[in-house]
Design a protein around this motif. Sequence first.
Motif, PDB file in Angstrom:
ATOM      1  N   PRO A   1       0.811  -1.223   0.000  1.00 29.99           N
ATOM      2  CA  PRO A   1       0.000   0.000   0.000  1.00 29.99           C
ATOM      3  C   PRO A   1       0.847   1.277   0.000  1.00 29.99           C
ATOM      4  CG  PRO A   1      -0.846  -1.558   1.588  1.00 29.99           C
ATOM      5  CD  PRO A   1       0.452  -2.111   1.103  1.00 29.99           C
ATOM      6  N   ALA A   2       1.997   1.246   0.662  1.00 29.48           N
ATOM      7  CA  ALA A   2       2.874   2.427   0.649  1.00 29.48           C
ATOM      8  C   ALA A   2       3.389   2.698  -0.760  1.00 29.48           C
ATOM      9  CB  ALA A   2       4.033   2.240   1.615  1.00 29.48           C
ATOM     10  N   GLY A   3       3.668   1.645  -1.508  1.00 35.60           N
ATOM     11  CA  GLY A   3       4.112   1.804  -2.892  1.00 35.60           C
ATOM     12  C   GLY A   3       3.020   2.379  -3.778  1.00 35.60           C
ATOM     13  N   ILE A   4       1.792   1.961  -3.554  1.00 29.35           N
ATOM     14  CA  ILE A   4       0.665   2.508  -4.311  1.00 29.35           C
ATOM     15  C   ILE A   4       0.495   3.985  -3.993  1.00 29.35           C
ATOM     16  CG2 ILE A   4      -1.838   2.430  -4.646  1.00 29.35           C
ATOM     17  CD1 ILE A   4      -1.665  -0.595  -4.147  1.00 29.35           C
ATOM     18  N   ALA A   5       0.579   4.341  -2.712  1.00 33.39           N
ATOM     19  CA  ALA A   5       0.452   5.745  -2.306  1.00 33.39           C
ATOM     20  C   ALA A   5       1.559   6.588  -2.938  1.00 33.39           C
ATOM     21  CB  ALA A   5       0.494   5.867  -0.786  1.00 33.39           C
ATOM     22  N   ARG A   6       2.779   6.064  -2.949  1.00 29.52           N
ATOM     23  CA  ARG A   6       3.916   6.779  -3.546  1.00 29.52           C
ATOM     24  C   ARG A   6       3.699   6.961  -5.040  1.00 29.52           C
ATOM     25  NH1 ARG A   6       7.224   4.060  -0.604  1.00 29.52           N
ATOM     26  NH2 ARG A   6       7.472   2.375  -2.091  1.00 29.52           N
ATOM     27  N   GLU A   7       3.198   5.934  -5.711  1.00 29.45           N
ATOM     28  CA  GLU A   7       2.916   5.988  -7.146  1.00 29.45           C
ATOM     29  C   GLU A   7       1.880   7.071  -7.458  1.00 29.45           C
ATOM     30  OE1 GLU A   7       0.596   2.952 -10.106  1.00 29.45           O
ATOM     31  OE2 GLU A   7       1.968   2.075  -8.645  1.00 29.45           O
ATOM     32  N   LEU A   8       0.796   7.114  -6.676  1.00 26.51           N
ATOM     33  CA  LEU A   8      -0.245   8.123  -6.889  1.00 26.51           C
ATOM     34  C   LEU A   8       0.269   9.520  -6.575  1.00 26.51           C
ATOM     35  CD1 LEU A   8      -3.334   6.218  -5.447  1.00 26.51           C
ATOM     36  CD2 LEU A   8      -2.789   6.660  -7.853  1.00 26.51           C
ATOM     37  N   TYR A   9       1.089   9.644  -5.540  1.00 27.37           N
ATOM     38  CA  TYR A   9       1.677  10.942  -5.199  1.00 27.37           C
ATOM     39  C   TYR A   9       2.515  11.463  -6.360  1.00 27.37           C
ATOM     40  CZ  TYR A   9       4.663  14.394  -2.959  1.00 27.37           C
ATOM     41  OH  TYR A   9       5.349  15.543  -2.669  1.00 27.37           O
TER      42      TYR A   9
END
Length: 75
Positions: free
Chosen positions: A44-52
Amino acid sequence: MPCAVCGNDHATHTLSGVPLCNGCAREVRALYDERRSGGRRVNPAGIARELYRLRVGVVGAYSLRDIPGDLWLRA
């Protein structure tokens, strides 16, 4: 606590410890569920970073000021 995707100070949800606001939580959760259904391990942290990065732009791009003209031309 600020949202990991948009920076909004109203992060009311967490997904595996990642703070998210309401809107971003729905978006991250949808991608999380989609990727998990394909049998992939999901961070989930990787997904958040990708969207950011998609919202803010390229990470690592810096704005510099007061560069002498001759140095700028050589660069």
